[in-house]
Design a protein around this motif. Sequence first.
Motif, mmCIF file in Angstrom:
data_model
loop_
_atom_site.group_PDB
_atom_site.id
_atom_site.type_symbol
_atom_site.label_atom_id
_atom_site.label_comp_id
_atom_site.label_asym_id
_atom_site.label_seq_id
_atom_site.Cartn_x
_atom_site.Cartn_y
_atom_site.Cartn_z
ATOM 1 N N LYS A 672 37.167 33.450 42.522
ATOM 2 C CA LYS A 672 38.603 33.437 42.182
ATOM 3 C C LYS A 672 39.361 34.515 42.930
ATOM 4 N N THR A 673 38.852 35.761 42.872
ATOM 5 C CA THR A 673 39.578 36.869 43.518
ATOM 6 C C THR A 673 39.614 36.677 45.027
ATOM 7 N N ARG A 675 39.673 33.809 46.581
ATOM 8 C CA ARG A 675 40.632 32.732 46.847
ATOM 9 C C ARG A 675 42.059 33.282 46.838
ATOM 10 N N ILE A 676 42.347 34.104 45.798
ATOM 11 C CA ILE A 676 43.715 34.673 45.708
ATOM 12 C C ILE A 676 43.987 35.575 46.903
ATOM 13 N N TYR A 677 43.007 36.407 47.247
ATOM 14 C CA TYR A 677 43.201 37.315 48.357
ATOM 15 C C TYR A 677 43.456 36.567 49.652
ATOM 16 N N ARG A 678 42.665 35.506 49.873
ATOM 17 C CA ARG A 678 42.829 34.753 51.119
ATOM 18 C C ARG A 678 44.179 34.029 51.161
ATOM 19 N N ILE A 679 44.618 33.530 49.998
ATOM 20 C CA ILE A 679 45.908 32.832 49.990
ATOM 21 C C ILE A 679 47.028 33.766 50.414
ATOM 22 N N PHE A 680 47.105 34.948 49.855
ATOM 23 C CA PHE A 680 48.218 35.847 50.179
ATOM 24 C C PHE A 680 48.087 36.460 51.562
ATOM 25 N N MET A 763 29.446 42.091 41.185
ATOM 26 C CA MET A 763 30.458 42.785 40.389
ATOM 27 C C MET A 763 31.225 43.796 41.248
ATOM 28 N N VAL A 764 30.510 44.544 42.079
ATOM 29 C CA VAL A 764 31.167 45.545 42.943
ATOM 30 C C VAL A 764 32.063 44.854 43.967
ATOM 31 N N THR A 765 31.562 43.751 44.558
ATOM 32 C CA THR A 765 32.366 43.009 45.549
ATOM 33 C C THR A 765 33.622 42.457 44.903
ATOM 34 N N CYS A 766 33.449 41.922 43.711
ATOM 35 C CA CYS A 766 34.605 41.386 42.978
ATOM 36 C C CYS A 766 35.620 42.494 42.687
ATOM 37 N N THR A 767 35.097 43.668 42.361
ATOM 38 C CA THR A 767 35.996 44.804 42.102
ATOM 39 C C THR A 767 36.764 45.185 43.356
ATOM 40 N N VAL A 768 36.098 45.133 44.504
ATOM 41 C CA VAL A 768 36.770 45.448 45.773
ATOM 42 C C VAL A 768 37.917 44.489 46.037
ATOM 43 N N TYR A 769 37.676 43.164 45.831
ATOM 44 C CA TYR A 769 38.736 42.181 46.020
ATOM 45 C C TYR A 769 39.848 42.358 44.991
ATOM 46 N N ALA A 770 39.454 42.789 43.794
ATOM 47 C CA ALA A 770 40.480 43.029 42.777
ATOM 48 C C ALA A 770 41.378 44.181 43.185
ATOM 49 N N VAL A 771 40.747 45.202 43.803
ATOM 50 C CA VAL A 771 41.554 46.330 44.281
ATOM 51 C C VAL A 771 42.479 45.887 45.413
ATOM 52 N N LYS A 772 41.949 45.059 46.322
ATOM 53 C CA LYS A 772 42.761 44.598 47.442
ATOM 54 C C LYS A 772 43.887 43.682 46.985
ATOM 55 N N SER A 773 43.683 43.026 45.869
ATOM 56 C CA SER A 773 44.709 42.097 45.375
ATOM 57 C C SER A 773 45.630 42.748 44.358
ATOM 58 N N ARG A 774 45.619 44.091 44.318
ATOM 59 C CA ARG A 774 46.421 44.756 43.296
ATOM 60 C C ARG A 774 47.930 44.612 43.540
ATOM 61 N N GLY A 775 48.329 44.237 44.818
ATOM 62 C CA GLY A 775 49.756 44.072 45.113
ATOM 63 C C GLY A 775 50.309 42.731 44.692
ATOM 64 N N VAL A 776 49.451 41.848 44.208
ATOM 65 C CA VAL A 776 49.917 40.533 43.764
ATOM 66 C C VAL A 776 50.760 40.709 42.514
ATOM 67 N N PRO A 777 51.859 39.972 42.380
ATOM 68 C CA PRO A 777 52.698 40.129 41.175
ATOM 69 C C PRO A 777 51.887 39.951 39.904
ATOM 70 N N GLU A 778 52.317 40.622 38.823
ATOM 71 C CA GLU A 778 51.589 40.615 37.560
ATOM 72 C C GLU A 778 51.403 39.206 37.031
ATOM 73 N N ALA A 783 44.651 37.555 39.129
ATOM 74 C CA ALA A 783 44.209 38.680 39.947
ATOM 75 C C ALA A 783 44.194 39.971 39.155
ATOM 76 N N LYS A 784 45.289 40.260 38.437
ATOM 77 C CA LYS A 784 45.342 41.511 37.670
ATOM 78 C C LYS A 784 44.351 41.516 36.506
ATOM 79 N N PRO A 785 44.237 40.467 35.668
ATOM 80 C CA PRO A 785 43.231 40.484 34.592
ATOM 81 C C PRO A 785 41.800 40.626 35.117
#
Length: 910
Positions: A672-673, A675-680, A763-778, A783-785
Motif C-alpha cells: 500500500k505505502t 503504491r501511494i509513494y509511486r503514485i505521487f 516492517m522497516v521498509t514499510c516504515t521508510v516508505y511511510a516516512v517518504k510519504s509523510r508529505g501526502v495530505p492527511e 499513508a498517514k495511518p
Amino acid sequence: MFRVLSWSSCHSTTWPRLLWILWVGLNPCSSVHQHSHPHSIKIPGDITLGGLFPVHARGHAGVPCGEIKKEKGIHRLEAMMYALDQINSDPELLPNITLGARILDTCSRDTYALEQSLTFVQALIQKDTSDIRCSNGEQPIIRKPERVVGVIGASGSSVSIMVANVLRLFEIPQISYASTAPELSDNNRYDFFSRVVPPDSYQAQAMVDIVKALGWNYVSTLASEGNYGESGVDAFVQISREAGGLCIAQSLKIPREPKPGEFDKIIKRLMETPNARGVIIFAHEDDIKQVLEAAKKSNLTGQFKFVGSDSWGAKSSPILDQEEVAEGAVTILPKRASIDGFDQYFTTRSLENNRRNIWFAEFWEDDFRCKLTRPGIKIDPEKKKCTGEERISRDSHYEQEGKVQFVIDAVYAMAHALHNMHQDLCPGAMGVCDKMDPVEGRLLLSYIHSVNFNGSAGTAVLFNENGDAPGRYDIFQYQMTNTTNPGYRVIGQWTNNLRLNVEEMQWTGGSRQIPDSVCSFPCRSGERKKMVKGVPCCWHCELCDGYQFQADEFNCEMCPFDMRPTLNRTACRPTPIIKLEWHSPWAVIPLFLAILGILATLSVIITFIRFNDTPIVRAAGRELSYVLLTGIFLIYFITFLMIAEPGTVVCAFRRLLLGLGMCITYSAMLTKTNRIYRIFEQGKKSVTPPKFISPTSQLMITFILISVQVVGVFIWFGVMPPHTIVDYDEQRPPNPELARGILKCDIADLSLICCLSYSILLMVTCTVYAVKSRGVPETFNEAKPIGFTMYTTCIVWLAFVPIFFGTAQSTEKMFIQTTTLTVSMSLSASVSLGMLYIPKVYVIIFHPEQNVQKRKRSFKAVVQAATMSSRLSQKSISDKQNGETKIDCENDATIQSLIVIRVLCGVSPH
C-alpha cells in the motif's frame, strides 16, 4: 660334668645361681644334697609328674616369696593332688600304675620359678662320677634322681614362658592350667607347651566381637606391664586391625612398680579422648582396683565402660568399694564349672589328714586367722591359737577358685596321654614296661596332642596343633540396679562365635541404652564421610550439595542432567517436566489480549464483508484489506500455539505461523505505502498513472513477498524437522527442589529471530516508505495511518528486544520470553487494527451518511487537485511556522484531496 644350657628368654643375671643349683644337685657329697627339695611336695609313684603353683605371692625387698595365696596357690595345688587321687583310684585309667608328683612353689616370680624348675631336669643330665671322691676320700653313694615325665603348670604366663624354655631343651611336656599369653601358641619356640585354657588370642577375639556387638568402634586399651597384659592387648589390637572397623584411641601401660599418682595420670590420659568411653583392660587384680579408684577420685563414675579380661572375670576383689565405677563392666572368663567332688575333698582337709601338703599349716593359719604352736617359737598372746578342730567352709569363707577345673583337666590330660601311650607300647603289661622306662618326651607330647575326653566339667578336653585348648568363654556384666542381688550376671557366651543377650545388659543407673564409644557418629543420609588421615574410624560428615547424591559411603556424584537428588540425597529421581499452562499468570494476559484481538478482527472482517460494496470499504482496498486482516488474525492466533502443549504438529505450526502472520500484514502494508509513494512521485512528473497499481497487481506483489517467508520456513523444515525437547538447563537453580525440565519446541533464540527477521525487514521498509510519504495530505488514502502504525510498531519491537534477550539467564526465561513475544505481537496487531480499520468501522456503523459515493473525475484533475492540496498543505505549515492563522479545514484543497482518494480507489465520480 654336665651340659651348659642357653636360651634367649633367660636373664643373664640368673646364670650364676642356676649353675650353682645344678652343681649342688649333681654333687653327691654336698650337704645340701642330703636335704634335697626342702620346699616341695613329694608324692611317690611309678611315674612322676611335676607341678608348679604360685603358693606364695611375690616377695619384696629381696625376699623371693611373700604371703601365702589361698585360692590361686593352695586351691590349685590341692586340685592336682585331688586329681592324682582320683586317677590312682580309677581301675580303668592307668591300671596298675601309680602317678606320683613333685610339686614346687613358684612364688609368683618367673626367675624363682626357673630356679625351682631345674629340679625337674636333673635326672636327665648325663653325669660322670668316676673321678669324684668325697672329702674323706670315700666313693660317693649315687642316689638316682627321680625322673619327671611331664609338668603341670605354671600359672602366670611369664612364669610358663621362662620354664618352657628349659623344659623344651630336655623334651619334657608341659600342660598349663592358667597361662593364656598368645606367644605361647608359637609352636616353634614353645613346642612342648600345651594348655587346657584357651589363649588370649581367643579371648581377644571374643573381646573384639563384644566391642563390635555393642556398636563401638573407638576404644582405648590398658595393660599391665608383662607378658599377660601386653600380649593380650597386642592380640586385641592385631585382631581388631585385621577385622577392620575398630580403632584404638590410646594404648596405655601400667608399670610393674607404679609410682604414686601413676593411675591418676592414666585416667587423665584416657580423658584426652573422651569419645573413647570403652576401655579394654588386660591387667592384674591390683591394677584393676587402682584404676577404678583413680576414676572414682576424678569424679568420672559412669564415664568409662570397661571390657575386662579373665584376670578380672567374675571376681569381687577388684571392684570392692568401687562398685559404682565398675557398674556396666563387661568381663570374660573361660567357661568353667564348680567341681563338687573337689569341694567335698577340700572341705574335709585338716591338719591331721593332709600332712603331705607342706604349706597346708600356713594356709590353715591364714584361713582361720590363728597361730599354730611350733617348738621353740612363742605365740603372740594377742593372736588366737589354732586348735586343729577348725573346719574349712564351716569356720571360714570358702569359694572354689576358678581355675580348679582346669588344674584337674590338665592332670587328667597327662594321665590319658600316658594311658594311651602305655596301651600302644606295653599292651597287656602290668605296670610300666621297658619301652616306657624312661618315657620319651617327644612321643608323650604327640599322645598329649591326641587326647580327647570329657573333662571334669563335662566339656571336651582336646588340643590343636599349637597345643591350645578350644576357646569357650562366659560373658559377664557387673550390674547393680534392677537386680535383687547386685553382682556379675552371665549375659552371653563365646565359642568361636559370640552369643550376646544385649537385651539383658544394663548400664549406669539401670539404663538399657548402650553407651556410645565412637570417634565419629554415623553421617546422615546424603552426607559423605571425609576420613581423618591415619584414623580410619574418625571422619567429618560433608553434605552432598547442589545436584549431587550420595553414591556410596565416601563419595558424592552428580545426578544425570535430566535428574535431581532425592530429599535425603541417597539417589536421583527424574526432574519434573513442566510447560506453560493455560491457567498460568504468564499465559493469562497474552490469551486475554489475543482473544480480544481475534474478536475485534473478526468484527472488522464481518463488517467489511457486510458492507463490502460501500465506498469506505472499496476506498480501503478490499483485496489488500482482507489479506492484511488475515495476517492480523494469524498474529493473534499464534498466541494459542505458543501456549499450547508442545508436540510435533504444534511445533510445525509455530514455525510456520510465527513469522507468517507478521509477514502477511507488513507485506500488505508495504504494498500500500509503495503504491501511494509511486503514485505521487509519478504525479510530479507526468499525468500518466504508474504501473502495477491495480488491485490484481497489488495482490501479486503481496503474495510474492509472502512466498519468500513460506519458502524459507519449508527449507527450515527440511534442514531441521520440527520436534520437541526437554530443556533441563533453563530452570536449574542452586536448589534442586526447584529444578524443572521445560517441554518446548526445538526453536533456539537465534532461529526465532531469523524467523522474524524477514517480517522485521518488511516492517522497516514499510516504515521508510511511510516516512517518504509523510508529505501526502492527511486525508489522502492511508499513508498517514500506516505511517503512525509503523512508528508505533517499531517502538513496540524495540522494547521487545531487550526484554527478550535480557531474561536469558532467568529461571523463568521461557515463560518471560513467550509472554513478551506474544504480547508484543498482539500489540503490533492491535496497533495495525486500531489505526487502519477501527476508524473505518466506526464511520460505517455510526456515520453511514458519510459512506456515500462522489462524482468521478479524470486522472489529470485528480493529480492537479492532489498537487494543489499538497501545496496548500505546505503553505499551511509555513504559515503556522510564521505565526499565521491556520487554513480552514473545509477549503477547496481538502475537497480535492477527497476526490483524488476516491478516484485512486476506483470510486464512481457521481
